[in-house]
Scaffold this motif. Structure first.
Motif, PDB file in Angstrom:
ATOM      1  N   ALA A 172      -9.284 -92.599   2.613  1.00  0.00           N
ATOM      2  CA  ALA A 172      -9.869 -91.379   2.038  1.00  0.00           C
ATOM      3  C   ALA A 172     -11.235 -91.608   1.403  1.00  0.00           C
ATOM      4  N   HIS A 173     -11.750 -92.836   1.488  1.00  0.00           N
ATOM      5  CA  HIS A 173     -13.055 -93.088   0.853  1.00  0.00           C
ATOM      6  C   HIS A 173     -13.811 -94.172   1.630  1.00  0.00           C
ATOM      7  N   THR A 174     -14.573 -93.724   2.619  1.00  0.00           N
ATOM      8  CA  THR A 174     -15.364 -94.694   3.388  1.00  0.00           C
ATOM      9  C   THR A 174     -16.845 -94.307   3.349  1.00  0.00           C
ATOM     10  N   HIS A 175     -17.672 -95.274   3.742  1.00  0.00           N
ATOM     11  CA  HIS A 175     -19.109 -95.041   3.974  1.00  0.00           C
ATOM     12  C   HIS A 175     -19.447 -95.817   5.248  1.00  0.00           C
ATOM     13  N   LEU A 176     -19.100 -95.236   6.386  1.00  0.00           N
ATOM     14  CA  LEU A 176     -19.201 -96.009   7.633  1.00  0.00           C
ATOM     15  C   LEU A 176     -20.640 -96.265   8.071  1.00  0.00           C
ATOM     16  N   ILE A 191     -16.399 -81.730  -0.372  1.00  0.00           N
ATOM     17  CA  ILE A 191     -17.564 -81.804  -1.252  1.00  0.00           C
ATOM     18  C   ILE A 191     -17.426 -83.047  -2.128  1.00  0.00           C
ATOM     19  N   LYS A 192     -18.460 -83.883  -2.115  1.00  0.00           N
ATOM     20  CA  LYS A 192     -18.438 -85.130  -2.893  1.00  0.00           C
ATOM     21  C   LYS A 192     -19.457 -85.041  -4.020  1.00  0.00           C
ATOM     22  N   LEU A 193     -18.960 -85.219  -5.235  1.00  0.00           N
ATOM     23  CA  LEU A 193     -19.839 -85.223  -6.399  1.00  0.00           C
ATOM     24  C   LEU A 193     -19.816 -86.603  -7.038  1.00  0.00           C
ATOM     25  N   GLU A 229     -12.251 -90.129  -7.675  1.00  0.00           N
ATOM     26  CA  GLU A 229     -12.514 -91.370  -6.954  1.00  0.00           C
ATOM     27  C   GLU A 229     -12.871 -92.484  -7.955  1.00  0.00           C
ATOM     28  N   HIS A 230     -12.309 -93.635  -7.771  1.00  0.00           N
ATOM     29  CA  HIS A 230     -12.497 -94.846  -8.611  1.00  0.00           C
ATOM     30  C   HIS A 230     -11.655 -94.763  -9.899  1.00  0.00           C
ATOM     31  N   GLY A 231     -12.146 -94.079 -10.925  1.00  0.00           N
ATOM     32  CA  GLY A 231     -11.376 -93.915 -12.175  1.00  0.00           C
ATOM     33  C   GLY A 231     -10.975 -95.217 -12.841  1.00  0.00           C
ATOM     34  N   THR A 269     -10.954 -97.188   0.345  1.00  0.00           N
ATOM     35  CA  THR A 269     -11.431 -98.552   0.115  1.00  0.00           C
ATOM     36  C   THR A 269     -12.871 -98.636  -0.368  1.00  0.00           C
ATOM     37  N   ASP A 270     -13.734 -97.735   0.107  1.00  0.00           N
ATOM     38  CA  ASP A 270     -15.136 -97.822  -0.309  1.00  0.00           C
ATOM     39  C   ASP A 270     -15.758 -99.136   0.180  1.00  0.00           C
ATOM     40  N   THR A 271     -15.229 -99.686   1.261  1.00  0.00           N
ATOM     41  CA  THR A 271     -15.744-100.970   1.756  1.00  0.00           C
ATOM     42  C   THR A 271     -17.132-100.792   2.361  1.00  0.00           C
TER      43      THR A 271
HETATM   44 ZN   LIG Z   1     -17.990 -94.742  -2.473  1.00  0.00          ZN
END
Ligand SMILES: [Zn+2]
Length: 418
Positions: free
Chosen positions: A79-83, A207-209, A259-261, A327-329
């Motif tokens: 649910a959290h990527t930056h490909l 929407i990503k803030l 996200e993160h927290g 993952t935010d990898t």
């Molecule tokens: Zn991220």
């Protein structure tokens, strides 16, 4: 090569999608319940699961796939990527420096490369939450949808919306508002509404803030405006925030996922549970943090952050917050693929005491709901898209078996066989 094989298959069969595929499945996992159905036959037609059961008749002419010794799960989700992003290119350079070195086209090609790796490793749906140059990820997915490339389903956010400056700080004034390559400034409820509409106009599914990467942060009013605008357009809101007052605002505004927290307190986690806010916990393993460092100043030191992440995940699980794997990898380690690096996060979840069944749920059922695709994806059941993976041993006993994915079907097409 793969594409060429598919083209040949199309020629031979006339129409690939008219054909039924019958999977003989030894063990089919339902991650929502943590149960296993034995010796099932799954019939797949036109990209979807048509029926499933014990002893189902296999139609004449069906292609039969024998997975009778395997453990089947719905395809995995992140649910959290930056490909489109690789953060460390020969040093701990600040984020913004990549804008100078990489074009949007190059970033889109990186997303396709990563997408190919991920789908072969069993990730069939990803949610890409910004830092994608000038809407590059959307074009990458168009390439997948056109059938030019193999990849997961991408849900995308477009540019990240944040208070003035995005995730940068102190870029010299004479350089201008440099960060706007990847961010939209929103410094009032009205600006927030406009930014949300802009992203949806350019195709955002979510929407990503970013609430808190500077000493100032988003107000409850600004966050509520984003939630109102996004929800009326049928989009969920995901917010990057670490803790403190900024996180309190985010929770109060009723966003869909936090996200993160990393700095969330128990009362904040309890309030998230009450309000049904999902934690996408991006639990960086220590070895990865040692490479990232402070990520140009936006993360605490690795020795501080790594134990905090484990403790926070442990508390969130104990309190009963809905968890989604993200993952935010964005790093590279020689000899490892991006998928290998994503599976490294399983170790953190184990250290935090989350049982395998709940980890698998956080990689399938929970993100499917959060991403609003649960009517189509996230389960092996009639009517669902045929996003199916298989592993040689039971992930409900040992979650690390997910590293051994040896069969992947994406929307009814076999992309990997044992
Ligand atoms: Zn991220």
């Amino acid at each position: 090569m793969r594409t060429r094989l598919l083209a040949v298959a199309l020629l031979i069969s006339g129409s690939l999608f008219a054909q039924t595929i019958a999977i003989k499945a030894g063990n089919v996992i339902d991650p929502a319940k943590g149960t296993v159905a034995k010796d099932q036959v799954i019939l797949v037609e036109s990209g979807k699961i048509k029926s499933m059961g014990v002893g189902l008749a296999i139609p004449a002419g069906a292609q039969v796939i024998d997975l009778s010794k395997e453990w089947l799960s719905p395809g995995l989700m992140d649910a959290h990527t930056h490909l489109t992003l690789t953060e460390v290119i020969g040093g701990n350079a600040p984020f913004e420096s990549y804008y100078l070195k990489e074009t949007t086209a190059y970033r889109a090609m990186r997303a396709l490369h990563n997408g190919d790796i991920l789908v072969h490793a069993g990730f069939t749906t990803i949610r890409d939450v910004g830092n994608d140059a000038d809407y590059a990820i959307k074009d990458a997915f168009r390439g997948v949808q056109a059938g030019w490339f193999v990849g997961p389903t991408f849900l995308t956010s477009g540019k990240i919306i944040a208070p003035f400056g995005g995730q940068s700080n102190a870029i010299p004034h004479e350089q201008g508002e440099f960060w706007r390559y990847e961010y939209i400034d929103a410094d009032s409820p009205a600006e927030m509404r406009k930014a949300v509409r802009q992203n949806i106009y350019y195709g955002a599914d979510v929407i990503k803030l970013v609430a808190d990467n500077n000493p100032y942060h988003l107000s409850v009013e600004e966050l509520r405006a984003a939630v109102d605008e996004a929800h009326h357009a049928g989009r969920p809101v995901a917010v990057h925030v670490y803790g403190g007052e900024a996180a309190q605002n985010v929770i109060e505004a009723g966003v869909d996922s936090l996200e993160h927290g990393f700095d969330l307190t128990d009362p904040q986690l309890q309030l998230m549970k009450q309000k049904g806010i999902v934690l996408v916990s991006t639990d960086f393993p220590r070895a990865h943090l040692d490479i990232v460092g402070t990520s140009g100043g936006i993360l605490p030191e690795p020795q501080v952050l790594a134990p905090k992440i484990i403790d926070r995940l442990h508390r969130a699980y104990r309190i009963g917050v809905t968890l989604a794997f993200g993952t935010d990898t964005v790093i590279e380690i020689p000899g490892k693929t991006r998928a290998d690096l994503m599976f490294d996060y399983l170790g953190v979840w184990r250290q935090a005491g989350v049982p395998p069944a709940d980890i698998l749920k956080a990689m399938t059922t929970n993100p499917a709901k959060l991403l609003r695709v649960d009517q189509e994806r996230g389960a092996i059941a009639p009517g669902q898209a045929a996003d199916i993976i298989a592993v040689p041993s039971n992930p409900l006993e040992d979650i690390e078996s997910l590293r051994k994915v040896n069969f992947v079907m994406k929307d009814g097409k076999v992309v990997r066989t044992p």
